[in-house]
Enzyme design. Structure first.
Site, PDB file in Angstrom:
ATOM      1  N   GLY A 124       0.867  -0.990  -0.005  1.00  9.97           N
ATOM      2  CA  GLY A 124      -0.059   0.060  -0.093  1.00  9.97           C
ATOM      3  C   GLY A 124       0.971   1.201  -0.077  1.00  9.97           C
ATOM      4  CD  GLU A 126       6.961  -1.116  -1.686  1.00 10.25           C
ATOM      5  OE1 GLU A 126       6.793  -1.633  -2.832  1.00 10.25           O
ATOM      6  OE2 GLU A 126       7.428  -1.619  -0.582  1.00 10.25           O
ATOM      7  CG  ASN A 184       5.587 -10.127  -2.557  1.00  5.47           C
ATOM      8  OD1 ASN A 184       5.032 -10.767  -3.211  1.00  5.47           O
ATOM      9  ND2 ASN A 184       7.011  -9.727  -2.536  1.00  5.47           N
ATOM     10  NE  ARG A 185       7.965 -10.941   3.039  1.00  9.00           N
ATOM     11  CZ  ARG A 185       8.161  -9.802   2.120  1.00  9.00           C
ATOM     12  NH1 ARG A 185       7.390  -9.594   0.946  1.00  9.00           N
ATOM     13  NH2 ARG A 185       9.041  -8.991   2.340  1.00  9.00           N
ATOM     14  CE1 TYR A 284      13.227  -8.800   1.543  1.00  8.47           C
ATOM     15  CE2 TYR A 284      14.861  -7.321   0.501  1.00  8.47           C
ATOM     16  CZ  TYR A 284      13.671  -7.754   0.794  1.00  8.47           C
ATOM     17  OH  TYR A 284      12.364  -6.838   0.270  1.00  8.47           O
ATOM     18  CD  GLU A 306      11.747  -3.513  -4.827  1.00  7.22           C
ATOM     19  OE1 GLU A 306      11.279  -2.344  -4.650  1.00  7.22           O
ATOM     20  OE2 GLU A 306      11.168  -4.743  -4.102  1.00  7.22           O
TER      21      GLU A 306
END
Length: 490
Positions: A124, A126, A184-185, A284, A306
């Protein structure tokens, strides 16, 4: 003397009382994300809190609200009704529709063409992606009659654009959705049993998963903020350690990520990420990521892009960010047509499309052919040799070797049905009938001696029919493929 000590003790207690009361009251009303300061700095805290509220208003200025975005999407479809349509794949927690724009010369009509999807605003906080995706839509609309790249995309790709996957998070100015879940998880993970409970997944997540069951996407990209890099699978590792963890199509993903990075104004020049690309787990590791799920379960090659160092930059920077990312976005979509191997799978006995699958030898990943046209679109690295295998249940597999140069290649397969043992026995029993060995020989001799001319004519006719049928089938295949530079039929 006792009276003096008692007065001193009482005065000391009273001197601490205001501080104790203020600290307790402050904790009970502390807004989320703010740090606890001492009572002596209470006036400073109030000032900073007002400044923080003001800054939230400032950063949203110039960005579309959810209502603005909805109106902009509907206005776009009215302006470009000949090449677009709008539809919803579901609703957010708060009930806001997850609107999608489809851009194609035949929107809403299934064709033997690759499909690509862009997803913005997964997080939210981004919001750059949602703005850039509307700019992309309008640019294609305005230029598809005069720009070769825009025309290529409209005529040969079905482009689906979801500007905001997380409208609730955007309105709340936070990363998660209305339930404060990081979307995204929230997808099923290959390494750990997380998010396996269908009922526990967020409605936005379920909408994406249902979307991929309805439309077979070849490739995809989600737009994020906070860094400048093109990220590719895998996103996680088996041992949760941070290290490069390659998926079967690692070379292909590196190629796709480089298409975006090299077309960007400065992503490729990154000092943090070599070439402006990174393996997710090497950056990561995360689990429940959308791009890994897309690749495994949706047969869709997805990148996580990104596109802005600042998660929520000033709206005045949006035109610059658009110019920096425009060619990257266009070239990534166009790469579905310009590169890789494409084709269709047919049945030799019926001539009809055969929904099978394609495997590249040495790459442990299957690509499914479409259900209607049995078309497949397989991203691959240019300048390499490949062994392409087509297969379908109850049909014999076929294999061919290709050299994939700088252009895309079309390879159509015609598969033969497998002849089962039961079929052979049935055929043999029909031929044997009730004749003995001598009777069978006499019968064959009779047929061969007295009807030789007839058989010869039948053979000539059947050969001619097969030749004509093959030419017609090949002609139909060539009509279905509009863009191939090189075409092969196997």
């Amino acid at each position: 003397m006792k009276l003096i000590f008692a007065l001193v003790f009482i005065s000391l207690c009273l001197s601490f009382l205001p501080s104790l009361i203020a600290r307790g009251a402050y904790h009970s009303s502390l807004p989320s994300g703010f740090t606890d300061y001492s009572y002596a700095n209470s006036s400073r805290r109030l000032l900073e809190y007002k400044q923080a509220q003001s800054s939230v208003v400032d950063i949203t200025r110039g960005y579309m609200t959810n209502s603005d975005l909805e109106r902009a999407m509907k206005a776009f479809v009215q302006k470009c009704s000949n090449i677009s349509r709008i539809y919803s794949i579901g609703k957010s927690v708060y009930g806001f529709p997850l609107w999608v724009i489809e851009i194609s010369d035949k929107p809403g009509v299934e064709e033997a063409e690759p499909a690509f999807k862009f997803i913005g605003n997964v997080h939210g906080d981004e919001p750059v992606g949602r703005e850039l995706l509307m700019l992309l839509s309008n640019w294609i609309c305005d230029n598809h009659m005069k720009n070769p790249l825009a025309r290529l995309i409209v005529e040969n790709v079905h482009l689906h654009i979801l500007p905001s996957m997380n409208p609730d998070g955007f309105s709340l100015r936070r990363r998660g959705n209305a339930n404060n879940i990081d979307l995204n998880r929230d997808f099923p993970d290959q390494f750990f049993p997380v998010n396996d409970d269908v009922g526990a997944r967020q409605p936005e997540t379920r909408a994406i998963m249902s979307w991929l069951r309805k439309i077979q996407f070849t490739a995809s990209a989600s737009l994020h903020g906070g860094a400048l890099v093109a990220n590719y699978p895998w996103d996680g590792t088996e041992d949760k350690r941070r290290n490069y963890y390659a998926c079967p199509d690692d070379q292909t993903f590196r190629y796709m990520a480089s298409v975006y990075s090299r077309s960007h104004r400065n992503m490729y020049l990154s000092k943090e990420f070599q070439g402006g690309i990174t393996n997710g787990a090497a950056w990561y590791p995360i689990y429940g990521a959308m791009q890994d799920w897309n690749y495994i379960h949706g047969y869709c090659f997805e990148l996580t892009l990104e596109i802005s160092d600042n998660k929520w930059p000033n709206a005045k920077e949006l035109p610059i960010l658009w110019e920096y990312n425009k060619m990257s976005m266009l070239n990534l979509v166009a790469s579905l047509v310009k590169a890789g191997v494409h084709g269709r799978i047919f049945s030799s006995d019926t001539g009809r499309p055969l929904p099978g699958s394609i495997i590249i030898k040495g790459i442990n990943h299957t690509v499914k052919a479409g259900r209607v046209f049995a078309d497949y679109h397989r991203p691959l690295v240019q300048g390499e040799r490949y062994e392409v295998i087509a297969s379908a249940p109850q049909y014999k597999s076929k294999t061919t070797h290709i050299w994939l140069g700088e252009e895309a290649m079309t390879v159509d397969f015609i598969l033969d049905p497998e002849v089962t043992t039961e079929g052979n026995n049935l055929l043999r029993s029909v031929c044997d009938c009730t004749y003995g060995s001598k009777s069978r020989f006499a019968f064959v001799e009779f047929l061969w001696r007295d009807h030789l001319e007839v058989y010869f004519v039948l053979i000539v006719i059947l050969t001619s029919l097969c030749f004509l049928l093959k030419r017609r089938l090949k002609s139909n295949l060539m009509k279905h493929r509009q863009s191939p530079k090189r075409s092969v039929m196997i």
